[in-house]
Design an enzyme around this catalytic site. Structure first.
Site, PDB file in Angstrom:
ATOM      1  N   LEU A  23       0.858  -1.181   0.000  1.00  0.00           N
ATOM      2  CA  LEU A  23       0.000   0.000   0.000  1.00  0.00           C
ATOM      3  C   LEU A  23       0.894   1.231   0.000  1.00  0.00           C
ATOM      4  CD1 LEU A  23      -2.682  -0.949   2.720  1.00  0.00           C
ATOM      5  CD2 LEU A  23      -2.951  -1.051   0.225  1.00  0.00           C
ATOM      6  N   ASP A  24       0.451   2.295  -0.664  1.00  0.00           N
ATOM      7  CA  ASP A  24       1.193   3.543  -0.627  1.00  0.00           C
ATOM      8  C   ASP A  24       1.350   4.015   0.818  1.00  0.00           C
ATOM      9  OD1 ASP A  24       1.177   3.520  -3.383  1.00  0.00           O
ATOM     10  OD2 ASP A  24      -0.550   4.878  -3.548  1.00  0.00           O
ATOM     11  N   LYS A  25       2.389   4.784   1.051  1.00  0.00           N
ATOM     12  CA  LYS A  25       2.626   5.336   2.385  1.00  0.00           C
ATOM     13  C   LYS A  25       1.402   6.095   2.894  1.00  0.00           C
ATOM     14  CE  LYS A  25       5.680   8.611   4.801  1.00  0.00           C
ATOM     15  NZ  LYS A  25       6.856   9.502   4.680  1.00  0.00           N
ATOM     16  N   GLU A  26       0.737   6.816   2.002  1.00  0.00           N
ATOM     17  CA  GLU A  26      -0.402   7.643   2.405  1.00  0.00           C
ATOM     18  C   GLU A  26      -1.702   6.852   2.551  1.00  0.00           C
ATOM     19  OE1 GLU A  26       1.395   8.081  -0.329  1.00  0.00           O
ATOM     20  OE2 GLU A  26       2.524   9.955  -0.135  1.00  0.00           O
ATOM     21  N   THR A  27      -1.694   5.564   2.194  1.00  0.00           N
ATOM     22  CA  THR A  27      -2.894   4.737   2.251  1.00  0.00           C
ATOM     23  C   THR A  27      -2.871   3.870   3.504  1.00  0.00           C
ATOM     24  OG1 THR A  27      -2.959   4.638  -0.157  1.00  0.00           O
ATOM     25  CG2 THR A  27      -4.283   3.025   1.023  1.00  0.00           C
TER      26      THR A  27
END
Length: 283
Positions: free
Chosen positions: A132-136
């Site tokens: 998952l993306d860091k922001e997700t």
């Protein structure tokens, strides 16, 4: 490492060789070691690679640590881990917003993989199945041993792992839709991806409206493919970027409103249905 699995009732008769090679995706080198060591038993009895395996048979497989060399992972903080599901082969955890899935540099110690390594030590080491993306935030699956890793990877490629995301987008989105637009790298910004009809890779996102908010819409997104930034790029491409998206929205503020809310799969060894929700979500 010793693994004991009971063949599911719906499995078909096959040879030990077929089981290891085609079903469990054991690498050729490891299969050779298993054969020479007589490292596989059927119902507690020694067998040959041409021996047949039937539904209900209990398979015991022994591999050496040297068959699957472990890499070095700095141990993080095990208290950062919120477990949604765990057994001897796999673990699903709830990733917080703002935390990277895995290190990009050898000396990093504050990623989810570092914290999970601390949680599983000393008996297991985590292996990344997807990211998952860091922001997700939200549900993410890891293998607890290298034996099951390629099997989970195949399930992901075959779209046999169901993933549903919560998202909040700018503007009013009135109806369900499927976005089928190829995605490629952005030549002008190495951090970003873009819709690329000619050179991109197939990407399909299904979007369902959950509820209308003030100047925003809460939606569910289901993926048929797993391209980098897929949901973010697709929703921005139709004029409804994610709220808080620092890369694809002209009005980034607050956290990225994207959360991996649900994850379902059929366990590759037990045929058990595993279904988790990463609660609380965005709404």
């Amino acid at each position: 490492m010793k693994f004991t699995m009971t063949m599911p009732d719906h499995s078909i008769e096959m040879s030990v060789k077929e089981l290891l090679e085609q079903e469990w995706l054991v690498p050729r080198k490891v299969r050779h070691f298993i054969r020479t060591r007589k490292g596989i038993l059927i119902n507690g009895e020694a067998c040959h690679f041409q021996s047949l395996v039937h539904p209900g048979d209990i398979i015991t497989l022994t591999v050496e640590a040297s068959d699957y060399p472990e890499r070095s992972i700095h141990l993080g903080d095990k208290n950062q881990i919120k477990v949604l599901y765990e057994d001897e082969h796999l673990i699903i955890v709830n990733k917080p917003y703002g935390m990277k899935t895995h290190p990009n540099q050898p000396d990093e110690q504050d990623t989810l993989l570092n914290h999970l390594a601390a949680y599983l030590a000393p008996d297991f080491q985590p292996h990344v199945v997807h990211r998952l993306d860091k922001e997700t935030s939200g549900a993410i699956l890891f293998a607890k041993n290298p034996f099951v890793l390629p099997i989970l990877g195949r399930l992901l490629e075959q779209k046999s792992i169901y993933r549903r995301y919560q998202a909040i987008v700018h503007g009013s989105l009135k109806k369900e839709l499927t976005i089928n637009k190829k995605i490629g790298r952005d030549r002008h910004d190495r951090r970003k991806r873009r819709v690329d009809p000619k050179g991109g890779k197939t990407a399909i996102t299904h979007v369902a409206v959950a509820k209308q908010l003030a100047n925003q819409t809460a939606v569910f997104c289901q993926l048929d493919t797993g391209r980098t930034h897929q949901i973010r790029v697709h929703l921005a491409s139709i004029g409804h970027p994610l709220v808080g998206d620092p890369l694809y929205s002209k009005r980034p503020s607050g956290r990225l409103m994207l959360h991996a809310y649900e994850l379902h799969l059929i366990h590759p060894f037990t045929s058990q249905k595993i279904a988790v929700k990463a609660i609380p979500g965005l709404w």
